[in-house]
Design a protein around this motif. Structure first.
Motif, PDB file in Angstrom:
ATOM      1  N   SER A 262       1.010  -1.222  -0.034  1.00  0.00           N
ATOM      2  CA  SER A 262      -0.050  -0.031   0.090  1.00  0.00           C
ATOM      3  C   SER A 262       0.865   1.057   0.103  1.00  0.00           C
ATOM      4  CB  SER A 262      -0.939  -0.047   1.344  1.00  0.00           C
ATOM      5  OG  SER A 262      -0.131  -0.096   2.392  1.00  0.00           O
ATOM      6  N   ILE A 263       0.324   2.492   0.291  1.00  0.00           N
ATOM      7  CA  ILE A 263       0.987   3.600   0.176  1.00  0.00           C
ATOM      8  C   ILE A 263       2.121   3.851   1.403  1.00  0.00           C
ATOM      9  CG2 ILE A 263      -0.592   5.065   1.494  1.00  0.00           C
ATOM     10  CD1 ILE A 263      -0.006   7.104  -0.684  1.00  0.00           C
ATOM     11  N   GLU A 264       1.685   3.078   2.048  1.00  0.00           N
ATOM     12  CA  GLU A 264       2.741   3.055   3.611  1.00  0.00           C
ATOM     13  C   GLU A 264       4.036   2.595   3.226  1.00  0.00           C
ATOM     14  OE1 GLU A 264      -0.217   2.024   3.702  1.00  0.00           O
ATOM     15  OE2 GLU A 264      -1.385   3.359   4.953  1.00  0.00           O
ATOM     16  N   GLY A 265       4.158   1.715   2.022  1.00  0.00           N
ATOM     17  CA  GLY A 265       5.715   1.284   1.760  1.00  0.00           C
ATOM     18  C   GLY A 265       6.468   0.774   2.768  1.00  0.00           C
TER      19      GLY A 265
ATOM     20  N   ILE B 282      -7.458  13.698 -10.690  1.00  0.00           N
ATOM     21  CA  ILE B 282      -7.990  12.318 -11.271  1.00  0.00           C
ATOM     22  C   ILE B 282      -7.585  11.115 -10.497  1.00  0.00           C
ATOM     23  CG2 ILE B 282      -8.290  13.054 -13.807  1.00  0.00           C
ATOM     24  CD1 ILE B 282      -5.494  11.470 -14.343  1.00  0.00           C
ATOM     25  N   TYR B 283      -6.506  11.416  -9.472  1.00  0.00           N
ATOM     26  CA  TYR B 283      -6.124  10.293  -8.840  1.00  0.00           C
ATOM     27  C   TYR B 283      -5.417  10.720  -7.239  1.00  0.00           C
ATOM     28  CZ  TYR B 283      -3.684   6.020  -7.237  1.00  0.00           C
ATOM     29  OH  TYR B 283      -3.202   5.187  -6.318  1.00  0.00           O
ATOM     30  N   ASN B 284      -5.920  10.114  -6.470  1.00  0.00           N
ATOM     31  CA  ASN B 284      -5.597  10.213  -4.985  1.00  0.00           C
ATOM     32  C   ASN B 284      -5.108   9.036  -4.584  1.00  0.00           C
ATOM     33  OD1 ASN B 284      -5.420  10.721  -2.327  1.00  0.00           O
ATOM     34  ND2 ASN B 284      -6.479  12.500  -2.350  1.00  0.00           N
ATOM     35  N   ALA B 285      -3.651   8.897  -4.425  1.00  0.00           N
ATOM     36  CA  ALA B 285      -3.123   7.765  -3.890  1.00  0.00           C
ATOM     37  C   ALA B 285      -3.476   7.296  -2.512  1.00  0.00           C
ATOM     38  CB  ALA B 285      -1.810   7.634  -3.861  1.00  0.00           C
ATOM     39  N   GLU B 286      -3.602   8.495  -1.694  1.00  0.00           N
ATOM     40  CA  GLU B 286      -4.114   8.083  -0.150  1.00  0.00           C
ATOM     41  C   GLU B 286      -5.286   7.336   0.052  1.00  0.00           C
ATOM     42  OE1 GLU B 286      -3.967  10.316   4.313  1.00  0.00           O
ATOM     43  OE2 GLU B 286      -3.633  11.508   2.234  1.00  0.00           O
ATOM     44  N   LYS B 287      -6.372   7.824  -0.693  1.00  0.00           N
ATOM     45  CA  LYS B 287      -7.661   7.486  -0.869  1.00  0.00           C
ATOM     46  C   LYS B 287      -7.994   6.199  -1.201  1.00  0.00           C
ATOM     47  CE  LYS B 287     -10.061  11.962  -0.700  1.00  0.00           C
ATOM     48  NZ  LYS B 287     -11.018  12.812  -1.508  1.00  0.00           N
ATOM     49  N   THR B 288      -6.872   5.789  -2.417  1.00  0.00           N
ATOM     50  CA  THR B 288      -7.319   4.716  -3.017  1.00  0.00           C
ATOM     51  C   THR B 288      -6.345   3.202  -2.501  1.00  0.00           C
ATOM     52  OG1 THR B 288      -7.554   6.028  -5.001  1.00  0.00           O
ATOM     53  CG2 THR B 288      -6.938   3.787  -5.231  1.00  0.00           C
ATOM     54  N   ILE B 289      -5.177   3.628  -2.134  1.00  0.00           N
ATOM     55  CA  ILE B 289      -4.290   2.439  -1.652  1.00  0.00           C
ATOM     56  C   ILE B 289      -3.807   2.847  -0.338  1.00  0.00           C
ATOM     57  CG2 ILE B 289      -3.788   1.821  -3.947  1.00  0.00           C
ATOM     58  CD1 ILE B 289      -0.941   3.067  -3.607  1.00  0.00           C
TER      59      ILE B 289
ATOM     60  N   PHE C  24      -4.946  16.909 -22.933  1.00  0.00           N
ATOM     61  CA  PHE C  24      -4.760  17.071 -21.539  1.00  0.00           C
ATOM     62  C   PHE C  24      -3.360  16.916 -21.395  1.00  0.00           C
ATOM     63  CE2 PHE C  24      -8.999  15.655 -22.006  1.00  0.00           C
ATOM     64  CZ  PHE C  24      -9.909  16.669 -21.117  1.00  0.00           C
ATOM     65  N   GLU C  25      -2.988  17.835 -20.231  1.00  0.00           N
ATOM     66  CA  GLU C  25      -1.532  17.469 -19.854  1.00  0.00           C
ATOM     67  C   GLU C  25      -1.866  17.001 -18.443  1.00  0.00           C
ATOM     68  OE1 GLU C  25       0.272  21.539 -19.428  1.00  0.00           O
ATOM     69  OE2 GLU C  25       0.786  21.620 -21.464  1.00  0.00           O
ATOM     70  N   ILE C  26      -0.794  15.879 -18.103  1.00  0.00           N
ATOM     71  CA  ILE C  26      -1.026  15.145 -16.972  1.00  0.00           C
ATOM     72  C   ILE C  26       0.209  15.488 -15.999  1.00  0.00           C
ATOM     73  CG2 ILE C  26      -0.858  12.780 -15.887  1.00  0.00           C
ATOM     74  CD1 ILE C  26      -1.935  11.772 -18.686  1.00  0.00           C
ATOM     75  N   ASP C  27       0.016  15.758 -14.554  1.00  0.00           N
ATOM     76  CA  ASP C  27       1.333  16.080 -13.800  1.00  0.00           C
ATOM     77  C   ASP C  27       0.856  15.831 -12.338  1.00  0.00           C
ATOM     78  OD1 ASP C  27       3.680  17.323 -13.130  1.00  0.00           O
ATOM     79  OD2 ASP C  27       2.690  19.142 -12.827  1.00  0.00           O
ATOM     80  N   GLY C  28       1.911  15.414 -11.589  1.00  0.00           N
ATOM     81  CA  GLY C  28       1.707  15.094 -10.380  1.00  0.00           C
ATOM     82  C   GLY C  28       2.602  13.908  -9.610  1.00  0.00           C
ATOM     83  N   GLN C  29       2.329  13.294  -8.647  1.00  0.00           N
ATOM     84  CA  GLN C  29       3.129  12.230  -8.219  1.00  0.00           C
ATOM     85  C   GLN C  29       2.285  10.891  -7.861  1.00  0.00           C
ATOM     86  OE1 GLN C  29       2.942  15.396  -5.985  1.00  0.00           O
ATOM     87  NE2 GLN C  29       4.509  16.147  -7.524  1.00  0.00           N
ATOM     88  N   TRP C  30       2.884  10.001  -8.626  1.00  0.00           N
ATOM     89  CA  TRP C  30       1.683   8.835  -8.456  1.00  0.00           C
ATOM     90  C   TRP C  30       1.601   8.212  -7.150  1.00  0.00           C
ATOM     91  CZ3 TRP C  30       3.946   4.419  -6.746  1.00  0.00           C
ATOM     92  CH2 TRP C  30       5.448   4.108  -6.555  1.00  0.00           C
ATOM     93  N   ASP C  31       2.356   8.681  -6.106  1.00  0.00           N
ATOM     94  CA  ASP C  31       2.196   8.157  -4.912  1.00  0.00           C
ATOM     95  C   ASP C  31       1.508   9.248  -3.922  1.00  0.00           C
ATOM     96  OD1 ASP C  31       4.300   9.927  -4.753  1.00  0.00           O
ATOM     97  OD2 ASP C  31       5.341   8.558  -3.075  1.00  0.00           O
ATOM     98  N   ARG C  32       0.987  10.369  -4.647  1.00  0.00           N
ATOM     99  CA  ARG C  32       0.246  11.414  -3.837  1.00  0.00           C
ATOM    100  C   ARG C  32      -1.107  11.717  -4.572  1.00  0.00           C
ATOM    101  NH1 ARG C  32       4.710  15.199  -0.815  1.00  0.00           N
ATOM    102  NH2 ARG C  32       5.989  13.580  -0.340  1.00  0.00           N
ATOM    103  N   THR C  33      -0.843  12.623  -5.507  1.00  0.00           N
ATOM    104  CA  THR C  33      -2.001  13.265  -6.377  1.00  0.00           C
ATOM    105  C   THR C  33      -1.599  13.317  -7.835  1.00  0.00           C
ATOM    106  OG1 THR C  33      -1.862  15.428  -5.832  1.00  0.00           O
ATOM    107  CG2 THR C  33      -3.615  14.113  -4.542  1.00  0.00           C
TER     108      THR C  33
END
Length: 383
Positions: free
Chosen positions: A18-21, A280-287, A257-266
């Motif tokens: 999970s996100i805790e790694g 479009i993606y929030n890692a904390e909520k998802t994993i 569209f341009e995509i930007d962020g951190q895959w383990d954050r948002t």
């Protein structure tokens, strides 16, 4: 519980990545970095590592098959349902991009899952999504995955071949093969690849997903290019696991569209025409805080199930009984060598149970499921 002759073996399941790694690991052996470096004393740069046998000191207590498929069913929200329920092709494509990003997990430096044995399977469910994975080749290692969701009318077909190589201070794993996601209600198939897995020993140890990823849907005429950056930039910790990219029309290459962020954050997308941003993606909520899957019915578990095949090894690792773990792992590997010798002496060829397999120099490995639907599994991730 599975009975093999007089032996009774119980499935051993552990928490999904999970996100805790690394903070979520409770089985680290001492002097880990020194032990890792000692493994590569006699390994030449560029060497193929697929035949390298790791001692249990370096294993997480689960198979690569579980690590491969867990991101599909071990999630806090149903992102596949979101992909299916969007009203237009552009919104569905953006949702698929987000779902594809959600498949990545922060991994733990110095640990690797078990190399699956030939014919090993993992069968698990989350709600109406049923997932089946089978190891269809051992050398080279090739894994086939089939997942179906009758309620959402969604199907996934994956066939992947990891190719790890050692380059002095790092190991790079190219994940060959393709992943297909079919949204059958919309007649759309999304073909995607995977970034590389990078394991760095020096100057700062770490594990990251790096390089290019692509997603394409011929029916909607849309494509995406994603670029994953390392957390360990110039050896300095503290950076983010970056992702940048774009979504564009395939025929004209016109960016949408341009995509930007951190895959383990948002991760956000920016509409190039309107300038509007959307997360479009929030890692904390998802994993984050993922629970350990449970066994619904021990009697229905196949003997080939990963959690059964490696159960004694996992028990040894979790109890830090390294001698027991080493003995159990040697027994699993020696049994496979014995079965191979028996097949060779009889002139027999091993045939996968759940997939038909083909290979060509042009397209590589191709895996097709024998059954149209994956049945519900005895291992479930509770919603």
């Amino acid at each position: 519980m599975v009975t093999e002759g007089k032996e009774e073996r119980t499935a051993v399941l552990t928490k999904p990545f999970s996100i805790e790694g690394e903070s979520d690991v409770d089985h680290k052996p001492p002097n880990l970095i020194q032990r890792i470096l000692s493994l590569f004393t006699n390994v030449r740069p560029g060497s193929d590592l697929t035949r390298m046998q790791l001692p249990p000191l370096f294993n997480v207590p689960k198979s690569q098959l579980q690590c491969f498929s867990e991101p599909l069913y071990c999630v806090n929200n149903d992102m596949l349902e979101r992909c299916n329920n969007k009203n237009n092709p552009v919104d569905r494509f953006c949702a698929v991009v987000a779902w594809n990003i959600s498949l990545l997990r922060p991994l733990n430096f110095g640990f690797a899952p078990y190399n699956p044995i030939l014919g090993e399977t993992h069968h698990a469910s989350r709600g109406s999504l049923n997932v089946l994975v089978e190891q269809i080749s051992h050398h080279p290692p090739v894994t086939a995955l089939h997942a179906t969701d009758d309620e959402q009318n969604v199907e996934l077909l994956w066939c992947q071949h990891p190719n790890p190589k050692f380059y002095g201070t790092k190991v790079e794993t190219e994940v060959r093969g393709k992943r297909l996601l079919k949204l059958l209600n919309h007649g759309e198939t999304y073909e995607m690849k995977s970034p590389k897995l990078l394991i760095k020993f020096l100057p700062v140890p770490g594990v990251d997903w790096v390089g290019k990823d692509t997603i394409q849907c011929h029916e909607s005429g849309l494509s995406a290019e994603l670029d994953y950056g390392s957390k360990y930039f110039f050896g300095l910790r503290g950076g983010h696991r970056s992702i940048k990219g774009k979504i564009f029309e395939t025929s004209t290459m016109r960016p949408l569209f341009e995509i930007d962020g951190q895959w383990d954050r948002t991760v956000t997308v920016k509409d190039i025409n309107s300038g509007k941003f959307e997360v479009i993606y929030n890692a904390e909520k998802t994993i984050s805080g993922l629970k350990t899957p449970i066994v619904k019915d021990q009697r229905e578990i196949w003997p080939s199930e990963s959690a059964i095949v490696w159960s004694e090894v996992s028990q040894g690792i979790l109890s830090k009984d390294w001698a027991k773990a080493r003995e159990a792992k040697t027994a699993v590997e020696e049994k496979q060598r014995e079965l191979l010798r028996e097949r060779e002496s009889k002139g027999e060829t091993w045939v996968p149970k759940h997939f038909t397999v083909s290979y060509s120099n042009e397209s590589g490995w191709d895996c097709l499921p024998i059954r149209m639907k994956v049945p519900p599994a005895p291992i479930i991730f509770q919603l």
